[in-house]
Design a protein around this motif. Structure first.
Motif, mmCIF file in Angstrom:
data_model
loop_
_atom_site.group_PDB
_atom_site.id
_atom_site.type_symbol
_atom_site.label_atom_id
_atom_site.label_comp_id
_atom_site.label_asym_id
_atom_site.label_seq_id
_atom_site.Cartn_x
_atom_site.Cartn_y
_atom_site.Cartn_z
ATOM 1 N N HIS A 30 0.845 -0.819 0.184
ATOM 2 C CA HIS A 30 -0.355 -0.218 -0.086
ATOM 3 C C HIS A 30 0.934 1.051 -0.036
ATOM 4 C CE1 HIS A 30 -3.138 -2.198 0.022
ATOM 5 N NE2 HIS A 30 -3.189 -3.405 0.988
ATOM 6 N N ASP A 31 2.023 1.381 0.404
ATOM 7 C CA ASP A 31 2.521 2.309 0.312
ATOM 8 C C ASP A 31 3.226 2.468 -0.932
ATOM 9 O OD1 ASP A 31 2.897 2.802 2.843
ATOM 10 O OD2 ASP A 31 4.063 0.914 3.476
ATOM 11 N N LEU A 32 3.268 1.412 -2.412
ATOM 12 C CA LEU A 32 4.051 2.104 -3.575
ATOM 13 C C LEU A 32 3.453 3.076 -4.128
ATOM 14 C CD1 LEU A 32 4.108 -1.427 -5.095
ATOM 15 C CD2 LEU A 32 5.898 -0.049 -4.024
ATOM 16 N N LYS A 33 3.841 3.539 -4.945
ATOM 17 C CA LYS A 33 3.150 5.115 -5.835
ATOM 18 C C LYS A 33 3.661 5.219 -7.160
ATOM 19 C CE LYS A 33 2.748 7.804 -1.370
ATOM 20 N NZ LYS A 33 2.275 6.667 -0.746
ATOM 21 N N PRO A 34 2.581 5.456 -8.025
ATOM 22 C CA PRO A 34 2.702 5.910 -9.640
ATOM 23 C C PRO A 34 3.932 6.444 -9.721
ATOM 24 C CG PRO A 34 0.656 6.561 -8.551
ATOM 25 C CD PRO A 34 1.282 6.981 -7.482
ATOM 26 N N GLY A 35 4.999 5.452 -10.720
ATOM 27 C CA GLY A 35 6.362 6.044 -11.154
ATOM 28 C C GLY A 35 7.410 5.805 -10.622
ATOM 29 N N MET A 36 6.857 4.424 -9.290
ATOM 30 C CA MET A 36 7.964 4.574 -9.145
ATOM 31 C C MET A 36 8.449 2.768 -10.054
ATOM 32 S SD MET A 36 7.596 3.409 -5.032
ATOM 33 C CE MET A 36 7.495 4.245 -3.574
ATOM 34 N N LYS A 37 10.019 2.774 -10.266
ATOM 35 C CA LYS A 37 10.488 1.636 -10.574
ATOM 36 C C LYS A 37 10.856 0.319 -10.022
ATOM 37 C CE LYS A 37 12.514 4.542 -13.923
ATOM 38 N NZ LYS A 37 13.558 5.274 -14.985
ATOM 39 N N LEU A 38 9.895 -0.877 -10.228
ATOM 40 C CA LEU A 38 10.641 -1.567 -9.469
ATOM 41 C C LEU A 38 11.440 -2.730 -9.717
ATOM 42 C CD1 LEU A 38 6.856 -1.988 -7.950
ATOM 43 C CD2 LEU A 38 8.496 -0.852 -6.572
ATOM 44 N N GLU A 39 12.550 -3.241 -9.538
ATOM 45 C CA GLU A 39 12.917 -4.274 -10.245
ATOM 46 C C GLU A 39 13.519 -5.425 -9.216
ATOM 47 O OE1 GLU A 39 17.587 -5.135 -10.542
ATOM 48 O OE2 GLU A 39 16.952 -3.280 -10.719
ATOM 49 N N ARG A 40 12.600 -6.759 -9.862
ATOM 50 C CA ARG A 40 12.798 -8.207 -8.988
ATOM 51 C C ARG A 40 14.360 -9.268 -8.659
ATOM 52 N NH1 ARG A 40 7.141 -12.371 -8.906
ATOM 53 N NH2 ARG A 40 7.764 -12.741 -11.292
ATOM 54 N N THR A 41 15.172 -9.690 -8.473
ATOM 55 C CA THR A 41 16.030 -10.420 -8.312
ATOM 56 C C THR A 41 15.406 -12.234 -8.182
ATOM 57 O OG1 THR A 41 16.910 -8.485 -8.492
ATOM 58 C CG2 THR A 41 17.991 -10.285 -7.565
ATOM 59 N N ILE A 42 15.364 -12.793 -8.987
ATOM 60 C CA ILE A 42 15.652 -13.671 -8.417
ATOM 61 C C ILE A 42 16.717 -14.887 -8.193
ATOM 62 C CG2 ILE A 42 14.228 -16.506 -8.446
ATOM 63 C CD1 ILE A 42 11.961 -14.679 -10.560
ATOM 64 N N THR A 43 17.120 -15.670 -7.146
ATOM 65 C CA THR A 43 18.136 -15.972 -6.993
ATOM 66 C C THR A 43 18.037 -17.570 -7.449
ATOM 67 O OG1 THR A 43 19.443 -14.058 -5.878
ATOM 68 C CG2 THR A 43 20.689 -16.344 -5.613
#
Length: 196
Positions: A30-43
């Motif tokens: 719920h803290d995410l804002k429009p325009g944030m860039k997210l990156e998911r790293t899967i190890t």
């Protein structure tokens, strides 16, 4: 989410416990804002392990090569070769014998140990992000002009001059009624005088 190729992707059922590291802080969904860039790293980690399975095998001795191999005819009629581990004992009609005591046609019951190499794959997912950039400052300062109009003042009414003549507010009807009553009274008086 808008992906790097411009496509939109929906991620349903994101748990409330999901956390994203943005600027060193742990943020919830719920803290995410429009325009944030997210990156998911899967190890992905693959660890080789050996799975050992112990089974009971029952069959007739078809061929034996002591001390290392035996071929058994299984209950389904197929022949299968087994490696005999060191110091392996076989149960023959309640008597335990080693590989040298096996003869063709004997019915044996033994435990089969199967070691299967497998790779155990584990995945660790980490999502990081960065705040959207602040909006760029405007090229020119914006001038806001507020125009205030003074409230209209109510001018005092000048005194009205006295009217030159009175207004016509009455009618002649009361005068006609009064004259009618007067005439009736006069006629009655004359009649009385004439009788006497």
């Amino acid at each position: 989410m808008k992906m790097e190729d411009g496509s939109l992707r929906h991620f349903p059922n994101v748990p409330e416990s999901a956390r994203i590291t943005v600027g060193g802080q742990q943020l919830g969904i719920h803290d995410l804002k429009p325009g944030m860039k997210l990156e998911r790293t899967i190890t992905t980690t693959s660890t080789p392990q050996t799975v050992t399975t112990v089974q009971t095998v029952t069959g007739k001795v078809w061929q034996v090569q002591p001390p290392s191999h035996v071929i058994l005819t299984l209950e389904d009629g197929t022949n299968q070769s087994f490696r005999i581990p060191k110091d392996q004992k076989f149960n023959i009609d309640g008597t335990m014998v080693d590989a040298w005591g096996l003869k063709k046609g004997m019915r044996v019951s033994a435990t089969k140990v199967v070691e299967t190499p497998v790779n155990v794959v584990t995945q660790a997912k980490n999502v990081t992000g960065e705040m959207p950039p602040p909006p760029p400052p405007p090229d020119q300062p914006i001038l806001v002009v507020v125009v205030r109009h003074p409230a209209p003042q109510v001018a005092e009414a000048a005194p009205e001059p006295a009217p030159q003549q009175l207004p016509k507010t009455g009618s002649l009807l009361p005068l006609v009624g009064l004259l009618g009553i007067f005439c009736t009274g006069v006629s009655l008086s004359i009649r009385r005088l004439s009788r006497s």
